[in-house]
Design a protein around this motif. Structure first.
Motif, PDB file in Angstrom:
ATOM      1  N   ALA A 105      18.206 -39.897 -17.058  1.00 41.73           N
ATOM      2  CA  ALA A 105      19.466 -40.336 -17.660  1.00 41.73           C
ATOM      3  C   ALA A 105      19.690 -41.079 -18.652  1.00 41.73           C
ATOM      4  O   ALA A 105      20.428 -40.704 -19.542  1.00 41.73           O
ATOM      5  N   LEU A 106      18.642 -42.076 -18.894  1.00 36.79           N
ATOM      6  CA  LEU A 106      18.694 -43.002 -19.946  1.00 36.79           C
ATOM      7  C   LEU A 106      18.248 -42.208 -21.079  1.00 36.79           C
ATOM      8  O   LEU A 106      18.787 -42.245 -22.252  1.00 36.79           O
TER       9      LEU A 106
ATOM     10  N   ILE B 100      26.767 -35.543 -18.605  1.00 38.15           N
ATOM     11  CA  ILE B 100      27.308 -37.050 -19.005  1.00 38.15           C
ATOM     12  C   ILE B 100      28.058 -37.359 -17.716  1.00 38.15           C
ATOM     13  O   ILE B 100      27.921 -38.531 -17.248  1.00 38.15           O
TER      14      ILE B 100
ATOM     15  N   ARG C  69      24.518 -51.062 -21.105  1.00 37.83           N
ATOM     16  CA  ARG C  69      25.615 -51.268 -19.869  1.00 37.83           C
ATOM     17  C   ARG C  69      24.672 -51.238 -18.799  1.00 37.83           C
ATOM     18  O   ARG C  69      24.827 -51.993 -17.868  1.00 37.83           O
ATOM     19  N   VAL C  70      23.510 -50.150 -18.415  1.00 37.90           N
ATOM     20  CA  VAL C  70      22.873 -50.153 -17.213  1.00 37.90           C
ATOM     21  C   VAL C  70      22.170 -51.529 -17.207  1.00 37.90           C
ATOM     22  O   VAL C  70      21.960 -52.240 -16.015  1.00 37.90           O
TER      23      VAL C  70
ATOM     24  N   TRP D  97      26.147 -43.441 -11.831  1.00 39.21           N
ATOM     25  CA  TRP D  97      26.427 -44.948 -11.898  1.00 39.21           C
ATOM     26  C   TRP D  97      27.335 -45.728 -11.483  1.00 39.21           C
ATOM     27  O   TRP D  97      27.087 -46.930 -10.977  1.00 39.21           O
TER      28      TRP D  97
ATOM     29  N   ALA E 281      26.301 -38.027 -14.429  1.00 37.01           N
ATOM     30  CA  ALA E 281      25.423 -39.053 -14.544  1.00 37.01           C
ATOM     31  C   ALA E 281      26.329 -40.502 -14.376  1.00 37.01           C
ATOM     32  O   ALA E 281      26.115 -41.385 -13.827  1.00 37.01           O
ATOM     33  N   GLN E 282      27.518 -40.514 -14.978  1.00 31.99           N
ATOM     34  CA  GLN E 282      28.356 -41.730 -15.140  1.00 31.99           C
ATOM     35  C   GLN E 282      29.022 -41.814 -13.662  1.00 31.99           C
ATOM     36  O   GLN E 282      29.209 -42.837 -13.193  1.00 31.99           O
TER      37      GLN E 282
ATOM     38  N   TYR F 200      22.673 -40.044 -21.340  1.00 35.45           N
ATOM     39  CA  TYR F 200      23.820 -39.760 -20.555  1.00 35.45           C
ATOM     40  C   TYR F 200      24.601 -41.055 -19.994  1.00 35.45           C
ATOM     41  O   TYR F 200      25.781 -40.959 -19.638  1.00 35.45           O
ATOM     42  N   LEU F 201      23.746 -42.125 -20.187  1.00 40.15           N
ATOM     43  CA  LEU F 201      24.344 -43.495 -19.681  1.00 40.15           C
ATOM     44  C   LEU F 201      23.927 -44.351 -20.962  1.00 40.15           C
ATOM     45  O   LEU F 201      22.739 -44.431 -21.327  1.00 40.15           O
ATOM     46  N   ASP F 202      24.601 -45.439 -21.048  1.00 39.21           N
ATOM     47  CA  ASP F 202      24.299 -46.546 -22.188  1.00 39.21           C
ATOM     48  C   ASP F 202      23.502 -47.489 -21.582  1.00 39.21           C
ATOM     49  O   ASP F 202      23.531 -47.980 -20.736  1.00 39.21           O
TER      50      ASP F 202
ATOM     51  N   CYS G 130      26.412 -49.009  -9.240  1.00 41.98           N
ATOM     52  CA  CYS G 130      27.235 -50.442  -9.304  1.00 41.98           C
ATOM     53  C   CYS G 130      27.955 -50.831  -8.213  1.00 41.98           C
ATOM     54  O   CYS G 130      27.816 -52.110  -7.929  1.00 41.98           O
TER      55      CYS G 130
END
Lengths: 205, 205
Positions: free
Chosen positions: A141-142, A111, A151-152, A118, A114-115, A146-148, A122
Motif C-alpha cells: 500500500a505504501l 486508495i 503519516r504511517v 489504515w 487502504a485508508q 495509497y497511504l502517505d 490506527c
C-alpha cells in the motif's frame, strides 16, 4: 573408542564453541533494554507474511493479545485467517478485502480501501491491550502511495511504548526502514512457482 | 474533482497494473502442478523460524495436521511451544532440549541428541497423516555435522508425495538447497539486538 582424529576434532570443536559462547555472552550482557519493536520483513522471497504470523503465534504463547490487518490481500480465504479467527478473544483480525490491486485496476477505490484499513490499524496502534500488531502487506500500500508514508510512520511511532509492530511486504520504503529496529530482506533464491508448482494451501495461502 | 495530473496518474497506474496483471495471469496459468514442497529458510536475518511457525498456522487453518521438531533450541521455554502445544490433536511438537551447542560444549552429547531428534523427525516424515513437517534449526545440526546431510536429504526425499517440509536455520548446506523447491535467504539489514535491546517475548522467543 575415540581415534586421535576424533579426539582432536572434539577438542577443536570445544575451543571454537567456548570462544563463540564468550562472544555471545558478552553481546547478551550488552543488550539489556526492553521496548516495543518495529520489525520489517521485506524483499522478493517467500516468508514475509509467514514470519509475521509466526510472531503472532509466539505472542499468543506468551499470553499477549494481537491485532492483525491484512492490506491488499483478501480475495482468497487464507489458512492464516481461518486459523487465527479461532481465537476471537485473543486476536482481532481485519482483512481489507477485494484482493490484489492488479486485479482491481482502480486506483481511487484502492486508495479508499487502504485508508479505511489504515483507520482500523490506527485503532489497534492506540490500544494498550494489544502486545503485537501485524500490518501484513502494508508495504504494498505504501509502494503504490495509497497511504502517505509520513503519516504511517508518525502513527507507528505514537503507539504504546511496549507494543510490537510487524510490517510485511516487498519494497519497504526507506522512511519505514529508518525507524525500524529489526529489518530482514527476504531474498529469493528459488521458488516452487517458477518450477510450475502452483500456490499450495498451508504454504503460500 | 480530478486535476489533469490526478487523471494522468490514474491512467498510468491503470496501464501499469494491466500489464502486471497480464504477466501474473500468464505465470499463474503456467503453474498448475501440486506437490509436497521442500522449503528452506536460511541466512543471518530474523524470520527463519517465525516463517516456519507461520506456515504451521496456515496449514492448521486448512485442517492439516503438523509435526514440529526443534533442533538445538530447548533451554528456554518459547512462545511457539506454549502456543502450539494447545493443539495436541493437530500438532505433534518435539523439542530436542538442552539449548544451543555453545552452552553445552560437548560434541558427542550434541551428536547423540541431534540423532535422537532426527529419529523423531523420520517418524513424522513417514506419517501420511501429517500435511506439514517443520524441522526448526535443522541447518545448525547439519552445519556442525551432527547429522549426515546425505542421510537427511534421502529421508526428506522419501517422505509422502504431498507432505510439505520446512527446514530453517543459518547456513543451509548446498545438498539441501539442491533438492529444495523454495529457498529464501533472510538477509540481516538490522537487528534490535545490536541496538542494545534484548530478545523480546513474542518476537524472538
Amino acid at each position: 573408542m575415540e581415534t586421535p582424529d576424533d579426539s582432536s576434532l572434539a577438542e577443536r570443536h570445544r575451543g571454537r564453541m567456548q570462544r563463540k559462547k564468550a562472544v555471545i555472552d558478552a553481546r547478551i550482557d550488552a543488550a539489556d533494554r526492553d521496548c516495543g519493536l518495529i520489525l520489517v520483513a521485506t524483499g522478493n522471497g517467500k516468508g514475509k507474511s509467514s514470519s509475521g504470523f509466526g510472531m503472532v503465534a509466539r505472542a499468543l504463547g506468551h499470553g499477549m493479545k494481537v491485532g492483525i490487518v491484512q492490506f491488499i490481500k483478501g480475495a482468497v480465504p487464507t489458512g492464516e485467517e481461518q486459523f487465527f479467527r479461532r481465537f476471537p478473544d485473543e486476536v482481532r483480525f481485519h482483512v481489507m478485502g477485494e484482493g490484489y490491486t492488479w486485479n482491481t485496476q482502480d486506483r481511487d477505490r484502492d486508495i479508499e480501501k487502504a485508508q479505511a484499513a489504515w483507520a482500523v490499524a490506527c485503532q489497534m496502534l492506540r490500544d494498550r491491550s494489544l502486545g503485537l500488531v501485524l500490518l501484513d502487506e502494508l508495504n504494498i500500500a505504501l509502494k503504490h502511495r495509497y497511504l502517505d508514508v509520513h503519516r504511517v510512520v508518525g502513527d507507528l511511532l505514537a503507539r504504546p511504548e511496549m507494543q510490537h509492530v510487524v510490517v510485511t511486504g516487498r519494497a519497504a520504503p526507506p522512511e519505514l526502514l529508518a525507524v525500524a529496529h529489526t529489518v530482514t530482506d527476504m531474498g529469493l533464491i528459488k521458488h516452487a512457482f517458477s518450477q510450475g508448482i502452483r500456490a499450495q494451501p498451508g504454504i503460500e495461502l
